[in-house]
Design a protein around this motif. Sequence first.
Motif, PDB file in Angstrom:
ATOM      1  N   LEU A 254      -3.936   7.616  -5.353  1.00 55.87           N
ATOM      2  CA  LEU A 254      -3.976   6.432  -6.217  1.00 55.87           C
ATOM      3  C   LEU A 254      -3.239   5.232  -5.626  1.00 55.87           C
ATOM      4  N   PRO A 255      -2.043   5.372  -5.045  1.00 62.19           N
ATOM      5  CA  PRO A 255      -1.397   4.190  -4.449  1.00 62.19           C
ATOM      6  C   PRO A 255      -2.211   3.592  -3.298  1.00 62.19           C
ATOM      7  N   LEU A 256      -2.836   4.439  -2.473  1.00 63.07           N
ATOM      8  CA  LEU A 256      -3.662   3.915  -1.387  1.00 63.07           C
ATOM      9  C   LEU A 256      -4.855   3.148  -1.924  1.00 63.07           C
ATOM     10  N   GLU A 257      -5.497   3.685  -2.949  1.00 60.39           N
ATOM     11  CA  GLU A 257      -6.654   2.997  -3.529  1.00 60.39           C
ATOM     12  C   GLU A 257      -6.235   1.690  -4.196  1.00 60.39           C
TER      13      GLU A 257
ATOM     14  N   ARG B 224      -2.994   3.487 -13.553  1.00 58.53           N
ATOM     15  CA  ARG B 224      -3.189   2.392 -12.597  1.00 58.53           C
ATOM     16  C   ARG B 224      -2.332   1.184 -12.966  1.00 58.53           C
ATOM     17  N   SER B 225      -2.297   0.890 -14.247  1.00 60.94           N
ATOM     18  CA  SER B 225      -1.524  -0.270 -14.697  1.00 60.94           C
ATOM     19  C   SER B 225      -0.029  -0.070 -14.435  1.00 60.94           C
ATOM     20  N   LEU B 226       0.491   1.132 -14.766  1.00 61.91           N
ATOM     21  CA  LEU B 226       1.903   1.417 -14.518  1.00 61.91           C
ATOM     22  C   LEU B 226       2.226   1.404 -13.031  1.00 61.91           C
ATOM     23  N   LEU B 227       1.313   1.969 -12.240  1.00 61.25           N
ATOM     24  CA  LEU B 227       1.549   2.016 -10.793  1.00 61.25           C
ATOM     25  C   LEU B 227       1.553   0.619 -10.191  1.00 61.25           C
ATOM     26  N   ALA B 228       0.639  -0.225 -10.632  1.00 63.18           N
ATOM     27  CA  ALA B 228       0.577  -1.584 -10.096  1.00 63.18           C
ATOM     28  C   ALA B 228       1.872  -2.347 -10.362  1.00 63.18           C
ATOM     29  N   GLU B 229       2.447  -2.130 -11.515  1.00 63.81           N
ATOM     30  CA  GLU B 229       3.710  -2.799 -11.837  1.00 63.81           C
ATOM     31  C   GLU B 229       4.844  -2.287 -10.937  1.00 63.81           C
ATOM     32  N   GLN B 230       4.866  -0.985 -10.702  1.00 65.04           N
ATOM     33  CA  GLN B 230       5.932  -0.427  -9.887  1.00 65.04           C
ATOM     34  C   GLN B 230       5.765  -0.778  -8.404  1.00 65.04           C
ATOM     35  N   LEU B 231       4.523  -0.981  -7.964  1.00 67.37           N
ATOM     36  CA  LEU B 231       4.294  -1.350  -6.569  1.00 67.37           C
ATOM     37  C   LEU B 231       4.746  -2.768  -6.262  1.00 67.37           C
ATOM     38  N   ASN B 232       4.983  -3.570  -7.284  1.00 70.61           N
ATOM     39  CA  ASN B 232       5.471  -4.923  -7.045  1.00 70.61           C
ATOM     40  C   ASN B 232       6.899  -4.932  -6.492  1.00 70.61           C
ATOM     41  N   SER B 233       7.601  -3.803  -6.689  1.00 72.42           N
ATOM     42  CA  SER B 233       8.930  -3.668  -6.092  1.00 72.42           C
ATOM     43  C   SER B 233       8.753  -3.185  -4.652  1.00 72.42           C
ATOM     44  N   LYS B 234       9.313  -3.919  -3.694  1.00 78.30           N
ATOM     45  CA  LYS B 234       9.093  -3.580  -2.284  1.00 78.30           C
ATOM     46  C   LYS B 234       9.646  -2.201  -1.932  1.00 78.30           C
TER      47      LYS B 234
ATOM     48  N   LEU C  82       6.755   5.006  -1.870  1.00 76.05           N
ATOM     49  CA  LEU C  82       5.553   5.729  -2.315  1.00 76.05           C
ATOM     50  C   LEU C  82       4.525   5.843  -1.190  1.00 76.05           C
ATOM     51  N   LEU C  83       4.295   4.753  -0.504  1.00 71.39           N
ATOM     52  CA  LEU C  83       3.287   4.766   0.553  1.00 71.39           C
ATOM     53  C   LEU C  83       3.699   5.658   1.714  1.00 71.39           C
ATOM     54  N   SER C  84       4.984   5.714   2.023  1.00 73.15           N
ATOM     55  CA  SER C  84       5.443   6.595   3.103  1.00 73.15           C
ATOM     56  C   SER C  84       5.129   8.052   2.778  1.00 73.15           C
ATOM     57  N   VAL C  85       5.350   8.446   1.526  1.00 71.24           N
ATOM     58  CA  VAL C  85       5.060   9.820   1.122  1.00 71.24           C
ATOM     59  C   VAL C  85       3.559  10.078   1.152  1.00 71.24           C
ATOM     60  N   CYS C  86       2.778   9.132   0.631  1.00 70.56           N
ATOM     61  CA  CYS C  86       1.319   9.309   0.595  1.00 70.56           C
ATOM     62  C   CYS C  86       0.736   9.405   1.998  1.00 70.56           C
ATOM     63  N   LEU C  87       1.193   8.562   2.915  1.00 68.93           N
ATOM     64  CA  LEU C  87       0.676   8.593   4.274  1.00 68.93           C
ATOM     65  C   LEU C  87       1.058   9.885   4.994  1.00 68.93           C
ATOM     66  N   SER C  88       2.241  10.409   4.713  1.00 69.06           N
ATOM     67  CA  SER C  88       2.649  11.652   5.369  1.00 69.06           C
ATOM     68  C   SER C  88       1.822  12.850   4.917  1.00 69.06           C
ATOM     69  N   CYS C  89       1.130  12.724   3.804  1.00 77.26           N
ATOM     70  CA  CYS C  89       0.321  13.835   3.274  1.00 77.26           C
ATOM     71  C   CYS C  89      -1.157  13.715   3.624  1.00 77.26           C
TER      72      CYS C  89
ATOM     73  N   LYS D 256       0.400  -9.345  -4.880  1.00 79.33           N
ATOM     74  CA  LYS D 256       1.855  -9.390  -4.782  1.00 79.33           C
ATOM     75  C   LYS D 256       2.382  -8.180  -4.025  1.00 79.33           C
ATOM     76  N   ALA D 257       1.824  -7.008  -4.309  1.00 83.57           N
ATOM     77  CA  ALA D 257       2.261  -5.802  -3.606  1.00 83.57           C
ATOM     78  C   ALA D 257       1.922  -5.879  -2.126  1.00 83.57           C
ATOM     79  N   CYS D 258       0.752  -6.420  -1.822  1.00 81.06           N
ATOM     80  CA  CYS D 258       0.366  -6.544  -0.414  1.00 81.06           C
ATOM     81  C   CYS D 258       1.309  -7.467   0.337  1.00 81.06           C
ATOM     82  N   GLY D 259       1.780  -8.496  -0.315  1.00 81.67           N
ATOM     83  CA  GLY D 259       2.712  -9.409   0.329  1.00 81.67           C
ATOM     84  C   GLY D 259       4.007  -8.725   0.742  1.00 81.67           C
TER      85      GLY D 259
END
Length: 911
Positions: free
Chosen positions: A352-355, A376-386, A392-399, A452-455
Amino acid sequence: MDRECLALLPRVCEVLADPKQSLPDDTSLEKLLDWLSGLTKDVGDCSLSRLEIQPCLTEFLSTVFHNKTTGSSILSFALRLTGLLAAREDVFRLLQEGSILSVAYNSEGWQEAGLWEDPCVRIGWIQGLRSMLQHRLALHFLVQRGLTKPLLQLQTDPSLFVASAANQLLAHLVVFFQPMGSSVEQGEAVQADASTDNSPEHLAVAMATGPEHLNVAMATNAEHACVTVAIIDHLQESLTSDQHLQTLQSLRLLGLLLSQARAPLWGTLLRRVPGFLEPLVRAGRSQLMLQLTDVLLTAYRLPVPDPTICRLLTAILDSQNSSDAVHAAATMLRRNHRDSVHTLKAISILMLPLETLTGVPLLESHTAGSSMKEQRSLLAEQLNSKSTCVSLLSVCLSCTQTLTHTVPDYLPTPAVSVVISVMSLLRICGGHAPSPIGSGKASCSEPIGRNKACGNLIGCSKIQRCGMDALANLSSCPGAAVEEVLSLLILYLQNPDSHPTVCKKTYQALLRWLGVCAYSPSVTHLLTEELLPVLRKRVCDVHWEVRDSTLEFLSQLADVCEGSLGRSTTPLLTQALADPESYVRATAIAGLAGTLRLSLQQGAEPAVLEQVAVVPRLLEILSQDSEAFPRRAVVQFFITWLKTCPSSSSSSSSWSLATPLQAVLQLGSADLDWEVKVHTLELAELLMEEALPGQRSLPGSNTHPYAMMPTLPALTPHTPANTPLGSQYGGCEGTDLALALCGLVQTGVVRVLLDGVFDCDRPVVQEACRVLLALRRTLFPNGVTATGEVAKVTCDVRGQAWERDVVKKCLEVRRGRKGCDWPRQTGDSDRLDEAGSEAGDRSGEEVVCGEENVGVCEDVSVCEVLCSLALEERQSIVSQSSDYVQNSPLSLLQDILTATMPTEDVIVDCY
C-alpha cells in the motif's frame, strides 16, 4: 593441571582474596575463570578429588564471601566460580557443608554491604546461579533460600546485560526442570532432555491436554511447580503494568518460554497467553508491537491455531498506526509465516505505501471497500511526515524480494508491477516523473497527499540505497522492461549529486540486470553511447569512493558484456594507475588482471598487447609505491597472468611474461609488507609447479591464519627445455628434473623460497616451508634421494642475509655434527664434501662451525640445503601462535602474581 600450576594456585588464591591487592585488569580474572571452567569439564568425575587436593579454592571462596570489603570484580569472579564448581552434585554438597553457598547467594547481605549496586556483582550472582542450576539439589537450594523474588526483580534491572541474564535464567528455571507428560503417564523417570518434540502435531496434543494433567505432572516436583507458578503470576502482573521496561522484558521472557517449553507446560502457557496479550494489543502501544508480534507468531504453531491468537494477529495488522502494521507485516514474512488470511493481509499492507506514493496499481483486486479507503486516507496523512515516510518505505522495499520470490502465489498483482513501482519510487527520489515512460501500465488516480509526500523523498539517499538493493534483487523478475531499468540506472550515474554509496549500489544493480538482459542493438547502443561516457567521467570523480566503485564495475563489466564494451574498459583502468588514492590504484590493477584473464581466454591478442604495455608501469608501482595495497595487487596481477597463460604455452604473451617475472620475484621477496611476500611465494610456487614434472602442492595449503591465496590448480607437467623459461637454462645438462631445478635457481625461485624461510613474518615462513617441502618431496620421491645430476645443481648464496646460516647448517650436516632429516646416498655425501672444500677455498669470509673456522661457500647444493634446514621442525614452530606460550595457564598465574608484587620500577611494554 600441571604441577607448576598446582604449586602456584594457592599463592594466586591468596593474592586474589587480599582486598589490598589490585590486579592489572579484569581480563586476568576472565582468563582464569575460563581455565578453571575448562578444568572442571576435563576432570569429569574426578572434580571432587581435585577440589580436595586444592583446598585453597574453598578457602579463597570462604574468605571472599565473609569479607565485606572485597572488591566488586573479585566478588563477581568468586560468585561465578562457585556456580561452576557447584554444577556437580558432589561438589555442591561439599560447598553447602561449608556454608559457602548460603553466604554467596545471599543478595540481601550484599545489599547491606553496599556491593549490590555494582552491575558486575549482580550479573556474577545471576551467572553463578545459572551455572549451578543443573540438578535438583540446586533447585531445592534456590526455593529454600527464596531466590526467585530477587531474580524477578532483576528482570527490570537498569543494566540491560543484567536484565537479559535474569530473563535467561528465569526461562532456564521453567524449561530445564519442566515436567514431562510421558513420565507421569508411565510412571518412569524421564530425563529433562528426553523429548524436545515441538512439532505442530505434538503441540496440538499438548494444547488438548487439560490443566489437571499439568497439575498431576507438577505434583511430582512441588519445588518446580512453586517456581513456575511464581514466574507465570509475575508475567501476568507485569504485562498489565504501565512501565514500558517491565512489560517489554516480560514479553521477551514469554517468547523464550513459548519457544522452549514442551508438553504439557506449553499447552498451559498457550491457554494463558491470550489473556496476557489482549489488553496490550488493544492499547496499541507502538513500542511493544514488534515484541508482541514475535510472541504471537511463536504461539501460532498449530495445525488448527487458537482463534484468539489469530484475532490478535489480525488486530495488529489492522492497527491505525501504519508504522506498527508495516513492521508487523514485515516480521510475519521474514519469519516465514504463511496462511491464507494473514499473509494476504501482510502483503497488502506492505504494497500500500508503494502504491500510494508511486501511483502504480498493486492492489487492483483489493481497492474496493470502505476499510481500504480509510486505510489509504490514514496512510497518506502519515506519509506527509518525512521520518515516517522514509521508515515505512525502507521496510517495504526490503521485503520486495520476499514478495516476488517467496510468496508469488499470494501476490494480488503481477511481479513486474512491483518492479515498475520500485522504478517509479527511484524516479521520485531523483526528482523525475514517477511513472516510467512506455511501461504500458496505467497509473491509478492521483493518491491523496502524494505530492507533499513525494517532495520529502527527493534526494533521500536512504530510500535510494534501499531502492537500488530492491531493484537488484528483482533482476530475475520475468516480463520486466530491461531497457527502461538500464536507462534509469544510467540516469542515476549521470546525476553528479548522487551519494557515493548510492553510486556503488547503482553499479551493483546494473551488473545484475546486465547479467540477465539480451544484447539487442538498442541495448548495445544504450551502453556504448550513454553508459561509457558516464564511466569516463566517474573515473575522474572528486570522491575517491566513486572512483573506486567505478573501477570495480569496470573490472566486472567484461564478465557480463560482449563485444567492444568489455574491451573499452582497459584504457580507463590503465588511466587509474596514476590515481592519488592507493585503494583506487589497487582496484585498477585488480581490474586489469580480470580483463587480462578474459582476453587470454578469448584469444583477443590486441587486448593482451595492451596489457603487456602496462607491465613497466606495474613494475614501477611494485618498486616505488609507498602503499601496500597497490603492491599486493601487482603481484596478484602476475599470478593471474601465469595461471591463465602458463609460461609453458607457445603464445607471445608467455614470452612477454618470462622477462618481468624475475623482477617481480626479486622485488616481491624484498618487500616490507608480509602479504606481498606471501603472494610472491605463491607466484614462485606456480613457476615451480610448471617447471617440475609431476610436482603437486602438499595438502594443507593456505593453512596459516593470514593466508590470502586461493588453492592453486594442478598444472600439466612439461619438458622445460621446450618452454620459453626453459630455453634460458642451456647452461645445465642432464635429466629434465635437473634442468628444471637449474632453471628455478636461475629465475630466482629458490632464492625467494629461502628468503621466505628466514623471514621475520610468521605467515611468510610458514608458506615458504610448505612450498620447500613440496619441492623436497619431488626431488626425493619416497624418501630416496635424487640422482647425482640433480644433486649437482647449486645456488649462489653470496650476499644474502641468510648466507652464513645456510652455509653453517650445510657444513654441520657434512661433518656429522647434526643429523640430516632426509636420507642421502653415500656417493653423494662424498661428492658434496669435495664440492664444499673446493668452495671453501674460494671464499673470502669466515664462518664458525663448531670449534673450527670454515670458509663461506659461493655455491651450495640445493638438495643439501633442503636436507639441512629442518623444514618440518621450523614449520611446526611457526604454526603455533603466540598464545601457545603467552596464554598458557602457567603464564597467566605468573602474570597475576607478578602484577601484585611490590616493585620500585614498573616497566610497561608499550606494545
